[in-house]
Design an enzyme around this catalytic site. Structure first.
Site, PDB file in Angstrom:
ATOM      1  N   SER A  31       0.823  -1.214   0.000  1.00  0.00           N
ATOM      2  CA  SER A  31       0.000   0.000   0.000  1.00  0.00           C
ATOM      3  C   SER A  31       0.855   1.261   0.000  1.00  0.00           C
ATOM      4  CB  SER A  31      -0.898   0.028   1.232  1.00  0.00           C
ATOM      5  OG  SER A  31      -1.732  -1.093   1.251  1.00  0.00           O
TER       6      SER A  31
HETATM    7  N1  SAH Z   1       0.409  -5.506   4.082  1.00  0.00           N
HETATM    8  C1  SAH Z   1       0.991  -5.893   2.827  1.00  0.00           C
HETATM    9  C2  SAH Z   1      -0.002  -5.701   1.708  1.00  0.00           C
HETATM   10  C3  SAH Z   1      -0.165  -6.968   0.956  1.00  0.00           C
HETATM   11  S1  SAH Z   1      -1.463  -6.977  -0.247  1.00  0.00           S
HETATM   12  C4  SAH Z   1       2.282  -5.150   2.592  1.00  0.00           C
HETATM   13  O1  SAH Z   1       2.606  -4.250   3.372  1.00  0.00           O
HETATM   14  O2  SAH Z   1       2.995  -5.492   1.645  1.00  0.00           O
HETATM   15  C5  SAH Z   1      -2.618  -8.087   0.509  1.00  0.00           C
HETATM   16  C6  SAH Z   1      -2.095  -9.461   0.844  1.00  0.00           C
HETATM   17  O3  SAH Z   1      -3.186 -10.192   1.408  1.00  0.00           O
HETATM   18  C7  SAH Z   1      -1.602 -10.274  -0.343  1.00  0.00           C
HETATM   19  O4  SAH Z   1      -0.283 -10.682  -0.103  1.00  0.00           O
HETATM   20  C8  SAH Z   1      -2.566 -11.460  -0.400  1.00  0.00           C
HETATM   21  O5  SAH Z   1      -1.973 -12.661  -0.826  1.00  0.00           O
HETATM   22  C9  SAH Z   1      -3.023 -11.560   1.042  1.00  0.00           C
HETATM   23  N2  SAH Z   1      -4.269 -12.268   1.287  1.00  0.00           N
HETATM   24  C10 SAH Z   1      -5.432 -12.242   0.567  1.00  0.00           C
HETATM   25  N3  SAH Z   1      -6.367 -13.037   1.139  1.00  0.00           N
HETATM   26  C11 SAH Z   1      -5.790 -13.581   2.254  1.00  0.00           C
HETATM   27  C12 SAH Z   1      -6.241 -14.471   3.277  1.00  0.00           C
HETATM   28  N4  SAH Z   1      -7.487 -14.984   3.294  1.00  0.00           N
HETATM   29  N5  SAH Z   1      -5.376 -14.792   4.266  1.00  0.00           N
HETATM   30  C13 SAH Z   1      -4.114 -14.312   4.284  1.00  0.00           C
HETATM   31  N6  SAH Z   1      -3.629 -13.458   3.353  1.00  0.00           N
HETATM   32  C14 SAH Z   1      -4.453 -13.090   2.351  1.00  0.00           C
END
Ligand code: SAH
Length: 216
Positions: A63
């Site tokens: 983000s």
């Molecule tokens: N906080 C992260 C943002 C990652 S984007 C950062 O700072 O980089 C959102 C993430 O959520 C992705 O990596 C995706 O694979 C994960 N995601 C989506 N659904 C999920 C679930 N049910 N459980 C765990 N992770 C999930």
């Protein structure tokens, strides 16, 4: 090179985070410390401190710095909490949380992302982080209740297990909406099955995929 990234980082904190109204001193301090550029592929590092999201592989994104700050401040951490994060991704938000809470539990569904984040957080000596590979919409009952839960992917509604695993007074921060746009919502647990909602405005996240999220 290191100093150049650090001066870009300090400037990011002033212009993108502090000037836009983030006041919590511990949030600002955490953002001054965590080396965001290391959570990105080398080719993207020159853009690490710019005012937008960036790709992290597997069609996922890290983000925009301000949004990470807004969500972190919304948790209102004092430093003594156990925090659960759903969506480890690059591990950047995890690193910020590690600076601000006692213990961080983080769940990521894509193994390659979880492993890369684990290695980097180890290298950076964040010893208060445990990462699990799996479906975070079911929470992580073993270590509950949590003082804060943060979901960094968009959900159609607040997953019930996450609400259940909050302690009284605890806060769930989560983008709620459809796959194109969401509101950043905070659910504050006031008692058993009693929650107060606060709305922090429009955001856009990748989908939360799982049993209590969107279907794959
Ligand atoms: N906080 C992260 C943002 C990652 S984007 C950062 O700072 O980089 C959102 C993430 O959520 C992705 O990596 C995706 O694979 C994960 N995601 C989506 N659904 C999920 C679930 N049910 N459980 C765990 N992770 C999930």
């Amino acid at each position: 090179m290191q100093n150049e990234q650090e001066s870009k980082r300090l400037q990011m904190v002033e212009t993108q985070i502090r000037d836009r109204g983030i006041k919590d001193r511990r949030v600002l301090e955490a953002f001054r410390k965590v080396p965001r550029h290391l959570f990105l592929d080398e080719a993207l590092r020159p853009q690490a401190y710019e005012d937008h999201p960036l790709p992290i592989g597997e069609k996922q994104t890290i983000s925009q710095p301000y949004i990470v700050a807004l969500m972190t401040e919304a948790l209102r951490l004092t430093g003594h909490e156990k925090v659960l994060e759903i969506g480890t991704g690059s591990g950047y938000q995890t690193g910020i949380l590690a600076q601000m809470a006692e213990q961080v539990y983080s769940i990521e569904r894509i193994p390659s992302l979880a492993k890369r984040a684990r290695k980097l957080l180890d290298d950076l000596k964040y010893t208060n982080v445990i990462i699990n590979i799996g479906d975070g919409t079911q929470g992580w009952k073993e270590y509950s209740p949590y003082g804060g839960i943060i979901v960094t992917a968009a959900a159609p509604e607040a997953p019930d297990p996450l609400l259940q695993q909050l302690e009284t007074g605890g806060r769930l921060v989560i983008p709620i909406g459809d796959e194109f746009q969401q509101d950043l919502v905070v659910y504050v647990k006031e008692g058993e099955d009693r929650y107060r909602e606060e709305n922090y405005g429009g955001v856009r996240f990748v989908k939360l995929i799982g049993k209590h999220g969107w279907k794959d």
